[in-house]
Design a protein around this motif. Structure first.
Motif, PDB file in Angstrom:
ATOM      1  N   TYR A 131       0.850  -1.199   0.000  1.00  0.00           N
ATOM      2  CA  TYR A 131       0.000   0.000   0.000  1.00  0.00           C
ATOM      3  C   TYR A 131       0.876   1.237   0.000  1.00  0.00           C
ATOM      4  N   ARG A 132       0.509   2.186  -0.848  1.00  0.00           N
ATOM      5  CA  ARG A 132       1.212   3.472  -0.904  1.00  0.00           C
ATOM      6  C   ARG A 132       0.165   4.575  -0.994  1.00  0.00           C
ATOM      7  N   GLY A 133       0.326   5.617  -0.219  1.00  0.00           N
ATOM      8  CA  GLY A 133      -0.629   6.724  -0.261  1.00  0.00           C
ATOM      9  C   GLY A 133      -1.106   7.081   1.133  1.00  0.00           C
ATOM     10  N   PRO A 134      -2.135   7.936   1.224  1.00  0.00           N
ATOM     11  CA  PRO A 134      -2.645   8.337   2.541  1.00  0.00           C
ATOM     12  C   PRO A 134      -3.192   7.131   3.298  1.00  0.00           C
ATOM     13  N   ARG A 135      -2.897   7.082   4.578  1.00  0.00           N
ATOM     14  CA  ARG A 135      -3.288   5.917   5.372  1.00  0.00           C
ATOM     15  C   ARG A 135      -4.718   6.083   5.888  1.00  0.00           C
ATOM     16  N   ASP A 136      -5.661   6.114   4.923  1.00  0.00           N
ATOM     17  CA  ASP A 136      -7.056   6.317   5.302  1.00  0.00           C
ATOM     18  C   ASP A 136      -7.900   5.064   5.100  1.00  0.00           C
ATOM     19  N   ARG A 137      -7.288   3.976   4.619  1.00  0.00           N
ATOM     20  CA  ARG A 137      -8.034   2.733   4.476  1.00  0.00           C
ATOM     21  C   ARG A 137      -7.988   1.959   5.789  1.00  0.00           C
ATOM     22  N   LYS A 138      -9.108   1.341   6.156  1.00  0.00           N
ATOM     23  CA  LYS A 138      -9.195   0.617   7.415  1.00  0.00           C
ATOM     24  C   LYS A 138      -8.266  -0.584   7.384  1.00  0.00           C
ATOM     25  N   GLY A 139      -7.500  -0.766   8.442  1.00  0.00           N
ATOM     26  CA  GLY A 139      -6.580  -1.882   8.518  1.00  0.00           C
ATOM     27  C   GLY A 139      -5.332  -1.512   9.294  1.00  0.00           C
ATOM     28  N   GLU A 140      -4.354  -2.422   9.319  1.00  0.00           N
ATOM     29  CA  GLU A 140      -3.094  -2.199  10.028  1.00  0.00           C
ATOM     30  C   GLU A 140      -1.963  -2.008   9.028  1.00  0.00           C
ATOM     31  N   TYR A 141      -1.155  -0.986   9.277  1.00  0.00           N
ATOM     32  CA  TYR A 141      -0.054  -0.648   8.370  1.00  0.00           C
ATOM     33  C   TYR A 141       1.273  -1.004   9.035  1.00  0.00           C
ATOM     34  N   PHE A 142       2.169  -1.596   8.247  1.00  0.00           N
ATOM     35  CA  PHE A 142       3.488  -1.965   8.743  1.00  0.00           C
ATOM     36  C   PHE A 142       4.532  -1.391   7.792  1.00  0.00           C
ATOM     37  N   GLY A 143       5.447  -0.630   8.331  1.00  0.00           N
ATOM     38  CA  GLY A 143       6.462   0.026   7.526  1.00  0.00           C
ATOM     39  C   GLY A 143       6.894   1.307   8.213  1.00  0.00           C
ATOM     40  N   PRO A 144       7.474   2.247   7.472  1.00  0.00           N
ATOM     41  CA  PRO A 144       7.613   2.254   6.012  1.00  0.00           C
ATOM     42  C   PRO A 144       8.771   1.384   5.526  1.00  0.00           C
ATOM     43  N   PHE A 145       8.660   0.914   4.283  1.00  0.00           N
ATOM     44  CA  PHE A 145       9.742   0.217   3.611  1.00  0.00           C
ATOM     45  C   PHE A 145      10.470   1.223   2.721  1.00  0.00           C
ATOM     46  N   ALA A 146      11.746   0.977   2.517  1.00  0.00           N
ATOM     47  CA  ALA A 146      12.558   1.929   1.763  1.00  0.00           C
ATOM     48  C   ALA A 146      12.205   1.957   0.286  1.00  0.00           C
ATOM     49  N   SER A 147      11.648   0.853  -0.243  1.00  0.00           N
ATOM     50  CA  SER A 147      11.363   0.791  -1.673  1.00  0.00           C
ATOM     51  C   SER A 147      10.256  -0.211  -1.929  1.00  0.00           C
ATOM     52  N   ALA A 148       9.655  -0.112  -3.112  1.00  0.00           N
ATOM     53  CA  ALA A 148       8.633  -1.083  -3.502  1.00  0.00           C
ATOM     54  C   ALA A 148       9.240  -2.474  -3.618  1.00  0.00           C
ATOM     55  N   GLY A 149      10.496  -2.553  -4.065  1.00  0.00           N
ATOM     56  CA  GLY A 149      11.161  -3.846  -4.171  1.00  0.00           C
ATOM     57  C   GLY A 149      11.290  -4.535  -2.820  1.00  0.00           C
ATOM     58  N   ALA A 150      11.602  -3.742  -1.769  1.00  0.00           N
ATOM     59  CA  ALA A 150      11.717  -4.318  -0.422  1.00  0.00           C
ATOM     60  C   ALA A 150      10.369  -4.857   0.042  1.00  0.00           C
ATOM     61  N   VAL A 151       9.288  -4.138  -0.263  1.00  0.00           N
ATOM     62  CA  VAL A 151       7.947  -4.614   0.100  1.00  0.00           C
ATOM     63  C   VAL A 151       7.620  -5.892  -0.658  1.00  0.00           C
ATOM     64  N   ASN A 152       7.883  -5.903  -1.951  1.00  0.00           N
ATOM     65  CA  ASN A 152       7.545  -7.073  -2.765  1.00  0.00           C
ATOM     66  C   ASN A 152       8.295  -8.321  -2.291  1.00  0.00           C
ATOM     67  N   ARG A 153       9.568  -8.155  -1.991  1.00  0.00           N
ATOM     68  CA  ARG A 153      10.347  -9.302  -1.492  1.00  0.00           C
ATOM     69  C   ARG A 153       9.788  -9.809  -0.170  1.00  0.00           C
ATOM     70  N   THR A 154       9.422  -8.879   0.707  1.00  0.00           N
ATOM     71  CA  THR A 154       8.869  -9.267   2.008  1.00  0.00           C
ATOM     72  C   THR A 154       7.520  -9.946   1.847  1.00  0.00           C
ATOM     73  N   LEU A 155       6.686  -9.430   0.948  1.00  0.00           N
ATOM     74  CA  LEU A 155       5.367 -10.036   0.730  1.00  0.00           C
ATOM     75  C   LEU A 155       5.494 -11.464   0.203  1.00  0.00           C
ATOM     76  N   VAL A 156       6.406 -11.675  -0.743  1.00  0.00           N
ATOM     77  CA  VAL A 156       6.603 -13.028  -1.284  1.00  0.00           C
ATOM     78  C   VAL A 156       7.033 -13.972  -0.175  1.00  0.00           C
ATOM     79  N   ALA A 157       7.973 -13.502   0.673  1.00  0.00           N
ATOM     80  CA  ALA A 157       8.440 -14.349   1.779  1.00  0.00           C
ATOM     81  C   ALA A 157       7.325 -14.598   2.793  1.00  0.00           C
TER      82      ALA A 157
END
Length: 623
Positions: A131-157
């Protein structure tokens, strides 16, 4: 004969006298001051505990840094804003510097938001996603990550260790059988009832605990489940638990530095060399290293590192919450005040400090080493780039090495979804923040007419520059490079002539007869086409520019085409945005079902009142 006029007072004294006179009328209260030049352009923004005392200090020209002394010389006006407290002044200063980028403030280009991992809370079966953008969607946010690549690698794992769904709500609503993610054991297929709410919720709790840093408890729980399944001779379940434990261990093994005992912190280190500064930021959340990013401030020459860090912290956290701890490599001025200001935006206590020993100092030293390496790479790249630009000036007959090169390319598929693209390069490499895309608007252009497309793109671009020249100071290119042959170059010449623009060099680059790299032909106005030696550094540089423009154009075209393909009929209805569209698809399952619904049925959907329901109903009935 009239007597000669007295010589004008030196500009520095003029600015100092104006500041001294203005300071005498200022209140002894906290606030923000702004220095402006004779044309009203903003020079500098600062904050003060006492506006009177702080502004008066600029009148002592001899004690000022060279950068600030130049600012004082150019100052012709002063504006202030009184605030209720020094904390409020600090927050306002950071906001103004980041938004207005005054000429003499240390500033950072930070035009990208950071991505997060979101466990969505607006669905019965929570989804884990980037997720990227204003944190107005209901749910729990974890981060920030330094890059989209770091998020993608973490999500796959994470999906290997925790089989949660990653599909969109629309896809989830219409599935009738498990998808490939279920087949490769990265989803438990809640969409078709292959898992109970209780079991799925337990996995969600495990992900939540892991991302909060409680990985030992999660690991212990999975180990206990594996042992229990093995004792019960349920070897299939035991194997699943074993694979999840291995995936979890893989995530934990990726940590390149031990952060035990430091659950949440940002580590910020600054390193100076060769008149430039690099600020390196590392993000640690839940005991995990979420990556790092380097920043290179402007106006940082001859500025103390403590001042650079102070400016960076104010601007960096102006639009994002700070973690509980901010570890820095240098002591900064008014550190307690900075922590208090960050706490206002974060909603919790924030401690800003420069550790001298222990595990926190290890993190700071690690960030400092990365800052040094990043700056050394940048300095080496800049030196090489300068030599190449000298060669560009020689090859293309420019008066000086170009500071800004704009490269243009078009992209389409048999005339469909045509776009134009512009990339920018300079002494520091590609300037991606300055890239621009142009959706071709002229519907009379024949499909595939590259000349007409290039004419529209260049006309729009340079007409806008002329308009910006009337309003301020636009950044003109020194060299315009067109991906094409003599035909595209002629179009560029005609556009420049029609707009009566001078001082912009034009060139085009075309692949050879076999379209082989290294046999490119270059075309310049009034010169015969020529080729460069296969290993000429300028040829390599031109190829890189051409390829980057081509990559950007193709990517932009594909995104536009994909958007048109995935566009829903619901997007055609006025008043239906993303939130209502999602609610309708979740309720009815598909756009076709929405089109058949009655007004009474539509009103049952959350966020759809009678007026909107009638608009949806009438839209489909009219069609």
């Amino acid at each position: 004969m009239p007597e000669p006029a007295a010589s004008a007072e030196p500009p520095a004294l003029q600015g100092a006298e104006l500041i001294r006179a203005e300071a005498a009328r200022l209140p002894n209260a906290p606030g923000v001051y702004r220095m402006l030049d004779a044309e009203g352009q903003l020079l500098y923004v600062g904050k003060a505990k006492s506006l009177k005392k702080r502004v008066a200090s600029y009148a002592k020209v001899l004690g000022l840094q060279p950068r600030i002394a130049r600012m004082v010389r150019e100052t012709s006006a002063l504006e202030i804003a009184v605030t209720a407290s020094e904390v409020e002044a600090l927050l306002l200063e950071a906001n103004l510097i980041k938004r207005l980028k005054p000429r003499y403030n240390v500033s950072f280009r930070d035009d990208k938001s950071f991505p997060y991992i979101l466990i969505a809370g607006d669905h019965d079966w929570p989804r884990i996603t980037k997720y990227r953008g204003p944190r107005d969607r209901k749910g729990e946010y974890f981060g920030p990550f330094a890059s989209a690549g770091a998020v993608n690698r973490t999500l796959v794992a994470l999906q290997r260790a925790f089989p949660l769904r990653s599909c969109s709500d629309g896809e989830f609503a219409v599935r009738t059988r498990p998808c490939l993610q279920y087949q490769i054991k990265r989803c438990s297929a809640p969409c078709v009832g292959r898992v109970t709410h209780e079991a799925y919720g337990a996995v969600v709790d495990e992900v939540r605990a892991f991302l909060h840093g409680d990985s030992e408890r999660v690991h212990g729980g999975l180990t206990a489940k594996m042992q229990a399944a093995a004792e019960a001779l349920d070897y299939e379940t035991a194997a699943v638990m074993r694979d999840r434990i291995k995936a979890l261990a893989h995530i934990r093994a990726r940590q390149d530095i031990n952060v035990e005992g430091i659950p949440e912190a940002d580590v910020i280190a600054a390193y100076a060399q060769g008149g430039q500064v690099c600020v390196q930021v590392f993000f640690f959340r839940g005991g995990q290293n979420l990556g790092n990013r380097a920043y290179f401030p402007t106006q940082a020459r001859d500025v103390a590192l403590s001042e650079v860090l102070g400016a960076f912290i104010g601007q960096f956290y102006e639009a994002r919450p700070a973690p509980a701890e901010v570890l820095i490599s240098e002591e900064i001025e008014s550190v307690d005040l900075v922590g208090e200001a960050l706490a206002v935006g974060a909603g919790h206590k924030v401690r800003v400090h420069a550790p001298q020993r222990g595990p926190r100092r290890v993190l700071v030293d690690h960030a400092l080493a990365n800052a040094r390496e990043a700056l050394e790479r940048r300095l080496a790249e800049n030196a090489t780039q300068r030599k190449v630009l000298d060669g560009v000036a020689e090859v293309f007959g420019l008066e000086a090495p170009p500071e800004r090169i704009e490269v243009y390319d078009n992209s389409h598929v048999q005339g469909s979804a045509p776009i134009g693209a512009m990339i920018v390069a300079g002494p520091e490499g590609f300037v991606k923040a300055a890239y621009r895309k142009f959706n071709i608007r002229d519907t009379s252009i024949a499909p595939g007419d590259d000349y007409a497309m290039m004419r529209e793109v260049l006309t729009r671009r340079f007409a806008r520059l002329l308009k910006e020249e009337e309003e301020g100071e636009p950044v003109w290119p020194d060299l315009v490079l067109i991906d094409g042959g003599p035909g595209q170059l002629k179009v560029a010449e005609e556009v420049i002539a029609e707009l009566a623009i001078e001082g912009v060099a034009l060139a085009s680059i075309a692949k050879g007869p076999d379209r082989n790299a290294g046999r490119e032909h270059f075309y310049l106005p009034g010169r015969q086409p020529f080729m460069l030696e296969p290993r000429h550094p300028v040829l390599y540089f031109m190829q890189r520019l051409r390829d980057e423009a081509h990559r950007f154009a193709i990517g932009t075209h594909r995104a536009r085409r994909a958007k048109s393909i995935t566009r829903s009929v619901l997007d055609e209805i006025a008043g239906i945005g993303a939130k209502r569209k999602r609610a309708l698809l979740l309720h009815f399952g598909s756009a076709a079902a929405v089109s058949r619904a009655s007004i009474a049925d539509l009103k049952q959907v959350e966020g759809i009142d009678e007026g909107v329901a009638k608009a949806i109903h009438d839209h489909f009935r009219e069609k």
